[in-house]
Design a protein around this motif. Sequence first.
Motif, PDB file in Angstrom:
ATOM      1  N   ALA A   2       0.851  -1.191   0.000  1.00 36.77           N
ATOM      2  CA  ALA A   2       0.000   0.000   0.000  1.00 36.77           C
ATOM      3  C   ALA A   2       0.884   1.237   0.000  1.00 36.77           C
ATOM      4  CB  ALA A   2      -0.897  -0.008   1.223  1.00 36.77           C
ATOM      5  N   GLU A   3       0.459   2.260  -0.735  1.00 34.59           N
ATOM      6  CA  GLU A   3       1.200   3.512  -0.792  1.00 34.59           C
ATOM      7  C   GLU A   3       0.248   4.678  -0.593  1.00 34.59           C
ATOM      8  OE1 GLU A   3       4.787   3.606  -3.425  1.00 34.59           O
ATOM      9  OE2 GLU A   3       3.485   2.305  -4.626  1.00 34.59           O
ATOM     10  N   TYR A   4       0.730   5.679   0.146  1.00 33.68           N
ATOM     11  CA  TYR A   4      -0.066   6.862   0.441  1.00 33.68           C
ATOM     12  C   TYR A   4       0.820   8.093   0.270  1.00 33.68           C
ATOM     13  CZ  TYR A   4      -2.623   3.110   2.708  1.00 33.68           C
ATOM     14  OH  TYR A   4      -3.251   1.934   2.971  1.00 33.68           O
ATOM     15  N   GLU A   5       0.221   9.181  -0.215  1.00 35.11           N
ATOM     16  CA  GLU A   5       1.001  10.391  -0.454  1.00 35.11           C
ATOM     17  C   GLU A   5       0.111  11.610  -0.258  1.00 35.11           C
ATOM     18  OE1 GLU A   5       4.012  10.339  -3.635  1.00 35.11           O
ATOM     19  OE2 GLU A   5       2.949  12.092  -4.422  1.00 35.11           O
ATOM     20  N   ARG A   6       0.687  12.635   0.338  1.00 33.79           N
ATOM     21  CA  ARG A   6      -0.005  13.901   0.538  1.00 33.79           C
ATOM     22  C   ARG A   6       0.991  15.035   0.313  1.00 33.79           C
ATOM     23  NH1 ARG A   6      -4.607  11.910   0.107  1.00 33.79           N
ATOM     24  NH2 ARG A   6      -6.181  12.153   1.710  1.00 33.79           N
ATOM     25  N   GLY A  81       9.444   5.495   3.698  1.00 35.79           N
ATOM     26  CA  GLY A  81       8.803   6.753   3.331  1.00 35.79           C
ATOM     27  C   GLY A  81       9.819   7.802   2.957  1.00 35.79           C
ATOM     28  N   TRP A  82       9.305   8.891   2.426  1.00 35.09           N
ATOM     29  CA  TRP A  82      10.169  10.021   2.099  1.00 35.09           C
ATOM     30  C   TRP A  82       9.380  11.317   2.194  1.00 35.09           C
ATOM     31  CZ3 TRP A  82       8.079  12.438  -2.078  1.00 35.09           C
ATOM     32  CH2 TRP A  82       7.440  11.675  -3.058  1.00 35.09           C
ATOM     33  N   LEU A  83      10.118  12.387   2.401  1.00 37.29           N
ATOM     34  CA  LEU A  83       9.581  13.740   2.412  1.00 37.29           C
ATOM     35  C   LEU A  83      10.428  14.544   1.451  1.00 37.29           C
ATOM     36  CD1 LEU A  83       8.476  15.929   5.347  1.00 37.29           C
ATOM     37  CD2 LEU A  83      10.273  16.785   3.843  1.00 37.29           C
ATOM     38  N   HIS A  98       5.448  10.729   1.394  1.00 37.39           N
ATOM     39  CA  HIS A  98       5.014   9.471   0.781  1.00 37.39           C
ATOM     40  C   HIS A  98       5.343   8.322   1.729  1.00 37.39           C
ATOM     41  CE1 HIS A  98       4.302   6.798  -2.724  1.00 37.39           C
ATOM     42  NE2 HIS A  98       5.114   6.000  -2.051  1.00 37.39           N
ATOM     43  N   LEU A  99       4.403   7.409   1.905  1.00 36.97           N
ATOM     44  CA  LEU A  99       4.611   6.210   2.721  1.00 36.97           C
ATOM     45  C   LEU A  99       4.333   4.974   1.883  1.00 36.97           C
ATOM     46  CD1 LEU A  99       2.762   7.163   6.035  1.00 36.97           C
ATOM     47  CD2 LEU A  99       5.228   7.196   5.608  1.00 36.97           C
TER      48      LEU A  99
END
Length: 137
Positions: A2-6, A81-83, A98-99
Amino acid sequence: MAEYERSRTMPALPEQVFDRAADVGRFDAWLPGELHVHAEEPPAVTVHEDQGDRDTAAQLRTERDQMRIEWGTREQGGYAGWLQVAGIGSGASEVTVHLSFFDDRHDPGERAACDALDSSLRRLEQQVRLGTEHMSG
């Protein structure tokens, strides 16, 4: 997997945003309240999660020249994750977080992950605003 991004726009130069985000000693000010990062021998860190009262061995890398922070679990490979901070002109920046969850046991679900990302970005913006007000005042 699963991937999530904001993403969120912040009213500060990218260097100011990155410096605030990358300060391990101030992570508690903007990360979700139940997560606490303790620096060890770089790039090693320990992430303490209040909810399960457990510690997870992780690693953290900051690349100031790229305005990027990357992290992930060391042994299990459960998540990463990354920022990324990018200048968008007029003294503003866009911050994207992003996770990726490689193990379903670490995945909190879309709603919880996105809520946590949005909350963290709001808290980071507050910290950036406080830092820039302090510098100008």
